[in-house]
Design an enzyme around this catalytic site. Structure first.
Site, PDB file in Angstrom:
ATOM      1  N   GLN A 113      -5.676  -3.774  10.159  1.00  0.00           N
ATOM      2  CA  GLN A 113      -5.109  -3.251  11.145  1.00  0.00           C
ATOM      3  C   GLN A 113      -5.363  -1.741  12.060  1.00  0.00           C
ATOM      4  O   GLN A 113      -4.128  -0.652  11.962  1.00  0.00           O
ATOM      5  CB  GLN A 113      -3.649  -2.776  10.446  1.00  0.00           C
ATOM      6  CG  GLN A 113      -3.075  -4.156  10.011  1.00  0.00           C
ATOM      7  CD  GLN A 113      -1.662  -3.826   9.055  1.00  0.00           C
ATOM      8  OE1 GLN A 113      -0.759  -3.541   9.401  1.00  0.00           O
ATOM      9  NE2 GLN A 113      -1.566  -3.390   7.758  1.00  0.00           N
ATOM     10  N   LYS A 148       0.963  -1.396  -0.059  1.00  0.00           N
ATOM     11  CA  LYS A 148      -0.394  -0.065   0.312  1.00  0.00           C
ATOM     12  C   LYS A 148       1.012   1.187  -0.036  1.00  0.00           C
ATOM     13  O   LYS A 148       0.690   2.061  -0.417  1.00  0.00           O
ATOM     14  CB  LYS A 148      -1.192   0.055   0.932  1.00  0.00           C
ATOM     15  CG  LYS A 148      -1.967  -0.853   1.322  1.00  0.00           C
ATOM     16  CD  LYS A 148      -2.920  -0.746   2.639  1.00  0.00           C
ATOM     17  CE  LYS A 148      -2.540  -0.681   3.579  1.00  0.00           C
ATOM     18  NZ  LYS A 148      -1.790  -2.588   3.847  1.00  0.00           N
ATOM     19  N   THR A 149       1.557   1.402   0.771  1.00  0.00           N
ATOM     20  CA  THR A 149       2.470   2.651   1.305  1.00  0.00           C
ATOM     21  C   THR A 149       3.322   2.938  -0.367  1.00  0.00           C
ATOM     22  O   THR A 149       3.751   3.522  -0.800  1.00  0.00           O
ATOM     23  CB  THR A 149       3.588   2.320   2.553  1.00  0.00           C
ATOM     24  OG1 THR A 149       2.690   2.499   3.793  1.00  0.00           O
ATOM     25  CG2 THR A 149       4.682   3.568   2.883  1.00  0.00           C
ATOM     26  N   ASP A 167      -2.249   7.785   3.781  1.00  0.00           N
ATOM     27  CA  ASP A 167      -2.039   6.098   3.819  1.00  0.00           C
ATOM     28  C   ASP A 167      -2.765   6.477   5.908  1.00  0.00           C
ATOM     29  O   ASP A 167      -2.575   7.053   6.549  1.00  0.00           O
ATOM     30  CB  ASP A 167      -0.211   6.652   4.186  1.00  0.00           C
ATOM     31  CG  ASP A 167       0.208   4.884   3.883  1.00  0.00           C
ATOM     32  OD1 ASP A 167      -1.042   3.637   3.666  1.00  0.00           O
ATOM     33  OD2 ASP A 167       1.596   4.855   4.079  1.00  0.00           O
ATOM     34  N   GLU A 168      -2.820   4.984   5.619  1.00  0.00           N
ATOM     35  CA  GLU A 168      -2.832   4.265   6.831  1.00  0.00           C
ATOM     36  C   GLU A 168      -4.590   4.991   7.213  1.00  0.00           C
ATOM     37  O   GLU A 168      -4.416   5.209   8.353  1.00  0.00           O
ATOM     38  CB  GLU A 168      -2.421   4.218   8.422  1.00  0.00           C
ATOM     39  CG  GLU A 168      -0.644   4.103   7.974  1.00  0.00           C
ATOM     40  CD  GLU A 168      -0.617   2.755   8.746  1.00  0.00           C
ATOM     41  OE1 GLU A 168      -1.297   1.839   8.353  1.00  0.00           O
ATOM     42  OE2 GLU A 168       0.659   2.025   8.216  1.00  0.00           O
ATOM     43  N   ARG A 183       4.118  -7.738  11.014  1.00  0.00           N
ATOM     44  CA  ARG A 183       6.036  -7.553  11.297  1.00  0.00           C
ATOM     45  C   ARG A 183       6.983  -7.784  10.214  1.00  0.00           C
ATOM     46  O   ARG A 183       7.759  -7.393   9.937  1.00  0.00           O
ATOM     47  CB  ARG A 183       5.953  -6.489  12.367  1.00  0.00           C
ATOM     48  CG  ARG A 183       5.371  -5.148  12.217  1.00  0.00           C
ATOM     49  CD  ARG A 183       4.499  -4.064  12.089  1.00  0.00           C
ATOM     50  NE  ARG A 183       3.363  -4.656  11.010  1.00  0.00           N
ATOM     51  CZ  ARG A 183       2.709  -4.343  10.258  1.00  0.00           C
ATOM     52  NH1 ARG A 183       3.566  -3.336  10.008  1.00  0.00           N
ATOM     53  NH2 ARG A 183       2.365  -4.405   9.358  1.00  0.00           N
TER      54      ARG A 183
HETATM   55  P1  ATP Z   1       1.358  -2.118   5.932  1.00  0.00           P
HETATM   56  O1  ATP Z   1       0.179  -2.587   6.048  1.00  0.00           O
HETATM   57  O2  ATP Z   1       2.511  -2.930   6.765  1.00  0.00           O
HETATM   58  O3  ATP Z   1       1.814  -0.660   6.229  1.00  0.00           O
HETATM   59  P2  ATP Z   1       1.556  -1.483   3.230  1.00  0.00           P
HETATM   60  O4  ATP Z   1       1.080  -2.441   2.933  1.00  0.00           O
HETATM   61  O5  ATP Z   1       1.874  -0.342   2.556  1.00  0.00           O
HETATM   62  O6  ATP Z   1       2.399  -2.444   4.512  1.00  0.00           O
HETATM   63  P3  ATP Z   1       4.509  -2.580   1.698  1.00  0.00           P
HETATM   64  O7  ATP Z   1       5.809  -1.387   3.269  1.00  0.00           O
HETATM   65  O8  ATP Z   1       4.603  -0.872   0.800  1.00  0.00           O
HETATM   66  O9  ATP Z   1       3.290  -2.533   2.274  1.00  0.00           O
HETATM   67  O10 ATP Z   1       5.422  -3.196   1.383  1.00  0.00           O
HETATM   68  C1  ATP Z   1       5.913  -3.941   2.367  1.00  0.00           C
HETATM   69  C2  ATP Z   1       7.018  -4.539   1.389  1.00  0.00           C
HETATM   70  O11 ATP Z   1       6.937  -5.348   0.088  1.00  0.00           O
HETATM   71  C3  ATP Z   1       8.287  -3.560   1.120  1.00  0.00           C
HETATM   72  O12 ATP Z   1       9.104  -3.853   1.758  1.00  0.00           O
HETATM   73  C4  ATP Z   1       8.327  -2.888  -0.384  1.00  0.00           C
HETATM   74  O13 ATP Z   1       9.212  -3.452  -1.012  1.00  0.00           O
HETATM   75  C5  ATP Z   1       7.480  -4.527  -0.876  1.00  0.00           C
HETATM   76  N1  ATP Z   1       6.979  -4.600  -2.202  1.00  0.00           N
HETATM   77  C6  ATP Z   1       5.712  -4.071  -1.932  1.00  0.00           C
HETATM   78  N2  ATP Z   1       5.069  -4.362  -3.387  1.00  0.00           N
HETATM   79  C7  ATP Z   1       6.290  -5.086  -3.977  1.00  0.00           C
HETATM   80  C8  ATP Z   1       6.352  -5.529  -5.252  1.00  0.00           C
HETATM   81  N3  ATP Z   1       5.318  -5.506  -6.012  1.00  0.00           N
HETATM   82  N4  ATP Z   1       7.838  -6.479  -5.994  1.00  0.00           N
HETATM   83  C9  ATP Z   1       8.269  -6.604  -4.999  1.00  0.00           C
HETATM   84  N5  ATP Z   1       8.043  -5.989  -3.824  1.00  0.00           N
HETATM   85  C10 ATP Z   1       7.456  -5.249  -3.309  1.00  0.00           C
HETATM   86 MG    MG Z   2       2.042   0.535   4.460  1.00  0.00          MG
END
Ligand code: ATP
Ligand code: MG
Length: 777
Positions: free
Chosen positions: A256, A33-34, A225-226, A614
């Protein structure tokens, strides 16, 4: 740019490529997402959107900085510099400064931290001669904070008999008066507390349409975000700002949502589709962060919550090791286990300290961990708790600096007016306070006019007050021309603070001087950084803005390799290869204070979900059979959350001769003793992505219109009537809550029969027919 877009998967790419309109991305932990938000911003700029027109709201300033860095890498630093990116508090503090005259505040208003607020409440309670056991300052502050976050001003409070009544029933009939006093005193001191930054922004945007129009035109693209953790006040700001262009993109995960206790409202995410016309919903389902074992285990945790959006999270990552569960006799032993495991892992696998995080429910739990880590010489860093800027010696310096910027700042003034001691006693301060209240002015203004007001002070005292005023004014002159470092160094010396500390030759005293040096180093970094970026002076006011809103995470410097210790709340959005979740015990996690209602328990469970997700590679869950709590040795039982994870994902490091008392997550019944080890399967099962995920055709749920309730819905629709298998693939169904959808798959037999349904709103869900309130239309 294309390179970065290519690195995304298809589901992630869709929201990046869709430029305009309201959209929401609902997705589980670690699904990117981020990352999507980051790339989306870069891509907007690539398409010619000016950085000035993009507003991005993040959970921490650190997250904002990291995003900005990544975006700089893609579009270039000079472009990225102009992005408005930060926490709600930091962004809106900036806007409030620019617009302060509308609200009658000085543009250099002070931001009171929670210490300042609590002290002010304390003194109000004292002046009103109320019983501190009934009017507990921290609790009162909590009440006031929740009123502010629900936009209940003092006036609104007094106009609402229910609220007044409720406080009277709680034996605090004068809470409203305290609230009123508190608000008046903050205003007089030219100060806002954290909640004011949101409340006053709302006030600004509602009372001054021209200001609203200005920022609506400026922020053509808004990203949050969040989003699941926004409170009502934040929600209204976002809604107002995005109302004109409706180019709003929010991302979040209902699973979350962990700040309901502070007023975050999960409905903000659930209602998003109602707030804007033609919302497009995206779902990301592939987790890139964690092993399959962790992802699936976390899914089984969330199965126990009733209130949630149906979501699929899967991963193509390796299965990885199981979650290790460890029982110890005491919390000290738990600490030793954690420290020695880190030690061994580092040796065996050549890992850095920074690969490990220790997460806990409450700050107090860090002590046992610290002791053990120190004995093993493992460097660590605690996040949260008392931050650097709140340490006494640092705050003393900062309060002088606050006075330089805003001499009306009463909390700062009271703190340093007689520190280091300069013969201005409590009686004098009391007289000044009374006079200030009487004239409805600040203490500073009383001091400046000391010759004109008869406070019955002797000449000596008057002179001391005048000297103090002159000293602060001389600092103000210097501040006009010098940078933040110069003025701070000058203040630390000229006020006598440093000399005062030098009198104390104990190691603690020395540490305090070192802290002040560290502060000065930090400021030097800041001023030089400012100069590098845009040749600016690096003024004190800019530095103080950073300090006032710094969260502990923000100070993270990458040059140190340390094990991270923090509460789970603080760990949101972060990731670590190895994660220990410690203190997995009933009454601690879930917390005894959060078990009285189902919704509280569900929030605790979401917190556990956050903790577990995490971990990238290995998660550990540890618990102690006894620990010191409130100074007493207490026996504890393992947390129900360990039980709730499907046993196939766990590995018990300690023999499980103690059987768990199994509490049903649904209704709290005790089902009897279950030996988890017997439930463990020899080989993990499951893990293939659901069928529709491997299907590459465009997802039909990407284009969602507002669904009007369909007239003539079968009145029996709510009866669970499809258990016997009347339903087949291709049927169009109506669901009480999700609305209209198409059956795309069926599986299972008898009571386990499930239908996979693609709803027009909300995407694909798997429903157990036994319970599903469905009707074929
Ligand atoms: P959270 O809910 O914990 O905030 P999130 O959904 O924001 O998580 P991110 O932090 O953006 O997730 O991504 C999680 C991990 O996966 C990060 O290390 C990111 O770099 C990696 N990642 C995300 N998308 C890809 C992709 N398409 N290919 C490879 N790695 C990825
Ligand atoms: Mg995130």
């Amino acid at each position: 740019m294309q390179k970065y877009i290519d690195q995304l998967n298809e589901a992630q790419r869709a929201p990046v490529l869709k430029k305009d309109g309201p959209m929401i991305i609902i997705a589980g932990a670690g699904s990117g997402k981020t990352r999507v938000l980051t790339i989306r911003i870069a891509y907007l700029m690539h398409q010619g959107i000016d950085a000035f027109n993009i507003l991005s709201l993040t959970f921490t300033n650190k997250a904002a900085r990291e995003m900005k860095h990544r975006i700089s890498d893609i579009v270039g630093a000079s472009e990225a510099k102009n992005l408005w990116m930060g926490t709600f508090h930091s962004i809106f503090a900036r806007i409030l400064r620019a617009e302060s005259d509308h609200l009658g505040y000085p543009s250099n208003f002070t931001i009171y931290d929670s210490q300042d607020s609590a002290r002010l409440i304390s003194s109000i309670i004292k002046e009103m001669q109320l019983d501190r056991d009934i009017y507990k300052p921290k609790q009162i502050l909590g009440r006031i904070s929740s009123y502010k976050n629900s936009l209940i001003t003092v006036k609104a409070y007094f106009n609402n008999p229910e609220l007044v009544e409720a406080d009277a029933m709680a034996k605090r009939p004068r809470l409203g008066e305290i609230y009123q006093q508190y608000v008046e005193r903050c205003f007089k001191a030219g100060a806002m507390d954290f909640d004011d930054l949101l409340l006053k922004t709302n006030e600004l945007l509602t009372r001054f349409p021209e200001v609203l129009a200005k920022y609506q035109n400026r922020f053509r693209y808004i990203l949050v975000d969040e989003y699941q953790d926004t409170n009502h006040s934040q929600y209204l700001i976002v809604r107002a700002l995005s109302d004109k262009f409706q180019n709003i993109c929010v991302v979040g995960d209902d699973a979350q949502s962990i700040y309901a206790f502070r007023g975050a409202n999960i409905n903000n995410i659930l209602n998003f589709q109602k707030d804007y016309e033609g919302v497009v919903m995206f779902r990301l389902e592939q987790n890139y962060r964690s092993t399959r074992n962790i992802v699936e285990a976390a899914n089984t945790v969330m199965d126990h919550n009733k209130t949630k959006l149906d979501k699929v999270v899967w991963t193509a990552n390796e299965f990885g090791p199981r979650i290790k569960v460890h029982r110890s006799l005491t919390d000290a032993e738990e600490g030793r286990f954690v420290a020695s495991t880190i030690f061994e892992q580092k040796m065996q696998n050549q890992l850095h300290n920074g690969s490990f995080a220790i997460l806990y429910r409450t700050n107090a739990q860090s002590r046992a961990m610290e002791d053990a880590l120190r004995k093993r010489d493992i460097p660590y860093r605690i996040y949260g708790g008392l931050s650097f800027y709140q340490r006494k010696e640092i705050k003393d310096v900062l309060c002088y600096l606050r006075l330089v910027l805003n001499p009306k700042d009463e909390e700062a003034l009271i703190r340093v007016i007689n520190y280091p001691a300069r013969g201005i006693g409590d009686t004098t301060i009391e007289k000044l306070t009374i006079a200030a209240n009487h004239y409805k002015r600040s203490i500073w203004e009383v001091m400046v006019n000391i010759d004109k007001i008869d406070l019955k002070l002797n000449a000596g005292t008057k002179n001391k007050l005048k000297d103090f005023v002159t000293m602060i004014q001389s600092f103000q002159v210097i501040d006009q021309n010098q940078d933040a470092f110069y003025i701070t160094d000058h203040v630390a010396k000229k006020t006598g603070l440093v000399q005062e500390l030098k009198k104390d030759a104990t190691p603690e005293g020395m540490a305090k001087i070192q802290n002040i040096e560290e502060l000065l180093n930090g400021i030097k970094d800041f001023t030089e950084g400012q100069r590098e970026i845009d040749g600016a002076r690096g003024a004190l006011s800019e530095f103080m803005e950073d300090v006032a809103l710094a969260t502990d995470l923000d100070k993270d410097t990458n040059d140190e390799d340390r094990v991270a210790l923090m509460t789970i709340h603080l760990a949101k959005g972060l990731e670590f290869p190895h994660v220990f979740v410690v203190g997995m015990e009933e009454d601690l996690f879930p917390s005894a204070m959060s078990m009285s209602t189902r919704s509280e328990l569900e929030e605790e469970r979401r917190l556990f979900y956050v903790a577990l997700t995490r971990a990238e590679h290995q998660a550990y869950l540890t618990y102690a059979q006894s620990r010191y709590r409130w100074g007493k040795l207490t026996d504890s039982e393992p947390s129900r959350f360990i039980e709730e994870i499907d046993g196939q994902y766990l590995e018990y490091l300690t023999p499980s001769e103690t059987n768990y008392r199994y509490k049903s997550p649904i209704d709290g019944d005790i089902f009897g003793d279950v030996d988890k080890s017997k439930l463990r399967l020899s080989k993990p099962v499951g893990g293939t992505p659901p069928k529709h995920i491997t299907d590459n055709s465009p997802k039909p749920d990407l284009n969602i219109r507002k669904l009007k309730p369909v007239a003539g819905t079968n009145p029996n629709a709510s009866a669970p009537n499809l258990f016997d298998g009347k339903l087949t693939i291709g049927n169009i169904v109506m669901h009480e809550r999700f609305g209209k959808g198409e059956v795309i798959n069926m599986e299972g037999v008898g009571p386990d029969r499930k239908a996979e349904i693609k709803f027009e709103v909300g995407g694909i869900k798997k429903l157990l027919l036994r319970f599903a309130k469905l009707d074929v239309i």
